[in-house]
Design a protein around this motif. Structure first.
Motif, PDB file in Angstrom:
ATOM      1  N   CYS A 325     -23.271 -13.250  26.306  1.00  0.00           N
ATOM      2  CA  CYS A 325     -23.856 -12.252  25.403  1.00  0.00           C
ATOM      3  C   CYS A 325     -22.821 -11.745  24.402  1.00  0.00           C
ATOM      4  O   CYS A 325     -23.115 -11.583  23.202  1.00  0.00           O
ATOM      5  CB  CYS A 325     -24.423 -11.086  26.204  1.00  0.00           C
ATOM      6  N   TYR A 326     -21.614 -11.482  24.865  1.00  0.00           N
ATOM      7  CA  TYR A 326     -20.570 -11.039  23.947  1.00  0.00           C
ATOM      8  C   TYR A 326     -20.258 -12.115  22.910  1.00  0.00           C
ATOM      9  O   TYR A 326     -20.044 -11.824  21.726  1.00  0.00           O
ATOM     10  CB  TYR A 326     -19.306 -10.656  24.716  1.00  0.00           C
ATOM     11  N   GLU A 327     -20.225 -13.372  23.347  1.00  0.00           N
ATOM     12  CA  GLU A 327     -19.962 -14.467  22.410  1.00  0.00           C
ATOM     13  C   GLU A 327     -21.099 -14.583  21.391  1.00  0.00           C
ATOM     14  O   GLU A 327     -20.860 -14.824  20.196  1.00  0.00           O
ATOM     15  CB  GLU A 327     -19.808 -15.771  23.190  1.00  0.00           C
ATOM     16  N   SER A 328     -22.318 -14.399  21.847  1.00  0.00           N
ATOM     17  CA  SER A 328     -23.465 -14.446  20.948  1.00  0.00           C
ATOM     18  C   SER A 328     -23.415 -13.324  19.915  1.00  0.00           C
ATOM     19  O   SER A 328     -23.659 -13.549  18.721  1.00  0.00           O
ATOM     20  CB  SER A 328     -24.765 -14.355  21.754  1.00  0.00           C
ATOM     21  N   ALA A 329     -23.089 -12.121  20.359  1.00  0.00           N
ATOM     22  CA  ALA A 329     -23.008 -10.986  19.434  1.00  0.00           C
ATOM     23  C   ALA A 329     -21.905 -11.203  18.405  1.00  0.00           C
ATOM     24  O   ALA A 329     -22.047 -10.813  17.231  1.00  0.00           O
ATOM     25  CB  ALA A 329     -22.754  -9.704  20.217  1.00  0.00           C
ATOM     26  N   LYS A 330     -20.821 -11.835  18.832  1.00  0.00           N
ATOM     27  CA  LYS A 330     -19.696 -12.088  17.927  1.00  0.00           C
ATOM     28  C   LYS A 330     -20.028 -13.163  16.900  1.00  0.00           C
ATOM     29  O   LYS A 330     -19.711 -13.027  15.704  1.00  0.00           O
ATOM     30  CB  LYS A 330     -18.480 -12.500  18.754  1.00  0.00           C
ATOM     31  N   THR A 331     -20.661 -14.237  17.349  1.00  0.00           N
ATOM     32  CA  THR A 331     -20.927 -15.381  16.481  1.00  0.00           C
ATOM     33  C   THR A 331     -22.275 -15.316  15.795  1.00  0.00           C
ATOM     34  O   THR A 331     -22.539 -16.106  14.883  1.00  0.00           O
ATOM     35  CB  THR A 331     -20.850 -16.677  17.284  1.00  0.00           C
ATOM     36  N   LYS A 332     -23.126 -14.394  16.261  1.00  0.00           N
ATOM     37  CA  LYS A 332     -24.505 -14.270  15.760  1.00  0.00           C
ATOM     38  C   LYS A 332     -25.290 -15.569  15.979  1.00  0.00           C
ATOM     39  O   LYS A 332     -26.140 -15.957  15.171  1.00  0.00           O
ATOM     40  CB  LYS A 332     -24.509 -13.864  14.280  1.00  0.00           C
ATOM     41  N   CYS A 333     -25.007 -16.218  17.104  1.00  0.00           N
ATOM     42  CA  CYS A 333     -25.684 -17.471  17.465  1.00  0.00           C
ATOM     43  C   CYS A 333     -26.174 -17.392  18.902  1.00  0.00           C
ATOM     44  O   CYS A 333     -25.635 -16.648  19.720  1.00  0.00           O
ATOM     45  CB  CYS A 333     -24.738 -18.655  17.345  1.00  0.00           C
ATOM     46  N   ALA A 334     -27.194 -18.171  19.201  1.00  0.00           N
ATOM     47  CA  ALA A 334     -27.621 -18.320  20.592  1.00  0.00           C
ATOM     48  C   ALA A 334     -26.547 -19.094  21.354  1.00  0.00           C
ATOM     49  O   ALA A 334     -25.928 -20.012  20.813  1.00  0.00           O
ATOM     50  CB  ALA A 334     -28.949 -19.039  20.671  1.00  0.00           C
ATOM     51  N   ILE A 335     -26.328 -18.709  22.609  1.00  0.00           N
ATOM     52  CA  ILE A 335     -25.289 -19.332  23.441  1.00  0.00           C
ATOM     53  C   ILE A 335     -25.939 -19.927  24.683  1.00  0.00           C
ATOM     54  O   ILE A 335     -26.716 -19.253  25.381  1.00  0.00           O
ATOM     55  CB  ILE A 335     -24.206 -18.307  23.856  1.00  0.00           C
ATOM     56  N   HIS A 336     -25.590 -21.149  24.978  1.00  0.00           N
ATOM     57  CA  HIS A 336     -26.058 -21.792  26.211  1.00  0.00           C
ATOM     58  C   HIS A 336     -25.225 -21.306  27.382  1.00  0.00           C
ATOM     59  O   HIS A 336     -24.004 -21.188  27.283  1.00  0.00           O
ATOM     60  CB  HIS A 336     -25.948 -23.314  26.090  1.00  0.00           C
ATOM     61  N   VAL A 337     -25.872 -21.024  28.499  1.00  0.00           N
ATOM     62  CA  VAL A 337     -25.190 -20.533  29.697  1.00  0.00           C
ATOM     63  C   VAL A 337     -25.106 -21.660  30.721  1.00  0.00           C
ATOM     64  O   VAL A 337     -26.093 -22.309  31.032  1.00  0.00           O
ATOM     65  CB  VAL A 337     -25.932 -19.337  30.329  1.00  0.00           C
ATOM     66  N   GLY A 338     -23.906 -21.856  31.268  1.00  0.00           N
ATOM     67  CA  GLY A 338     -23.739 -22.839  32.325  1.00  0.00           C
ATOM     68  C   GLY A 338     -23.492 -24.234  31.797  1.00  0.00           C
ATOM     69  O   GLY A 338     -23.368 -24.490  30.617  1.00  0.00           O
TER      70      GLY A 338
END
Length: 338
Positions: A325-338
């Protein structure tokens, strides 16, 4: 079942909640309290009639020879205490978050694994009575295929010059809402709906004296095809501060929908029907009896040798979602988990 004798480490706000719960847990007894503050430890011990009090964990272990330790301190001390317990071969119940970073959290879990010492993370949200009941409702099939879940987290305790009066250190945390609070729901969503594959997150800080984020919106994609929204704000006004459920939830399915109220009551509406309350026996105690249920689970698993629901490696997955979530907020992109 034998009676398992334990040491609680920590004497802050949550230690009192856990001590209340330990008094109700079958097969467990707290016999010692360790804290950096002898005065606060003695105050806690006096209230709960605990015989042994001290500031040094090693001395306490040697004196009491406990069957388990209950780490109830801020995250930056967890690794220190967990290593000592693991070195003595003592099972661990460790408060969440596991540690200040995911790297340190993995180190703690791996250290205990290498020492062959069981560690359970004290994530009690999934044990709140209403979530256990919602799980049973879902499994009954009454709602059919599930489409979407929405949770609005509104504790109402983050406004003004003295926010979070019960835990004032919150305002100084560089990572706050997602790290300290959001993980409760990420873990509970995993319990209810299964694996989370992708997240998209936006964060804000509304109260200027708070260092970390105090508001966040997260969208989830679940492996089963569901979508979810976690909509959190600790600043907005609420008539009831820190309500039982900390907010409200809606769950939508093909055959109907379910609604969780602020106080833990559950309502459902079937297709072409009218809303009605789902009657159930809500456990007594803090937030739907979750502290008692979590700690009872810990003792039951120690006694039976079964795996904890939130054993260390499993809980790292819930924390991985936080950092995504922090990476997504920083990059403004959806992030895959796992």
């Amino acid at each position: 079942m034998k009676t398992y004798r334990g040491i609680t480490i920590g004497s802050g706000h949550f230690a009192y909640i856990q001590m209340d719960a330990w008094a109700e847990v079958k097969g467990a007894e707290i016999v010692g309290i360790v804290s950096r503050s002898l005065g606060s430890a003695q105050k806690l011990a006096d209230q709960y009639k605990i015989p042994h009090v001290g500031t040094d964990i090693i001395s306490m272990i040697e004196e009491v020879k406990p069957d388990f330790v209950d780490i109830c301190t801020p995250p930056d001390s967890h690794l220190f205490y967990a290593k000592i317990a693991a070195d003595h071969g003592i099972p661990i119940l460790c408060q969440k978050p596991v540690a200040p970073s995911q790297e340190e959290s993995k180190l703690l879990v791996q250290y205990c694994k290498d020492k062959q010492v069981p560690v359970m993370i004290n994530e009690n949200w999934r044990w709140q009575g209403w979530y256990r009941e919602i799980k049973r409702i879902m499994e009954s099939g009454i709602l059919g295929t599930l489409f979407h879940v929405y949770f609005a987290m509104r504790p109402g305790d983050g406004y003004g010059d003295s926010p979070y009066p019960l835990q004032p250190y919150f305002k100084d945390m560089e990572k706050f809402l997602l790290f300290e609070t959001g993980v409760h729901w990420f873990d509970t969503f995993r319990f209810l709906f299964g694996n989370i594959e992708n997240v998209y997150c936006q964060t804000r800080t509304w109260n200027p004296i708070v260092k970390g984020e105090d508001s966040a919106i997260v969208q989830f994609d679940f492996s089963n095809g569901m979508t979810g929204i976690y909509d959190a704000n600790r600043v907005t006004y609420m008539e009831t501060v820190r309500s039982n459920a900390y907010g409200w939830m809606t769950l939508e399915g093909e055959k109907g929908k379910l609604r969780l109220d602020l106080d833990g009551r559950i309502f459902f509406t079937l297709r072409d029907g009218v809303e009605q309350e789902h009657q159930y026996e809500m456990p007594t105690g803090w937030k739907g009896g979750c502290a008692v249920a979590t700690q009872q689970h810990f003792i039951d698993c120690l006694d039976s040798g079964t795996v904890f629901e939130t054993e260390g490696e499993q809980y790292l997955v819930s924390q991985e979602i936080v950092y995504a979530c922090y990476e997504s907020a920083k990059t403004k992109c959806a992030i895959h988990v796992g």
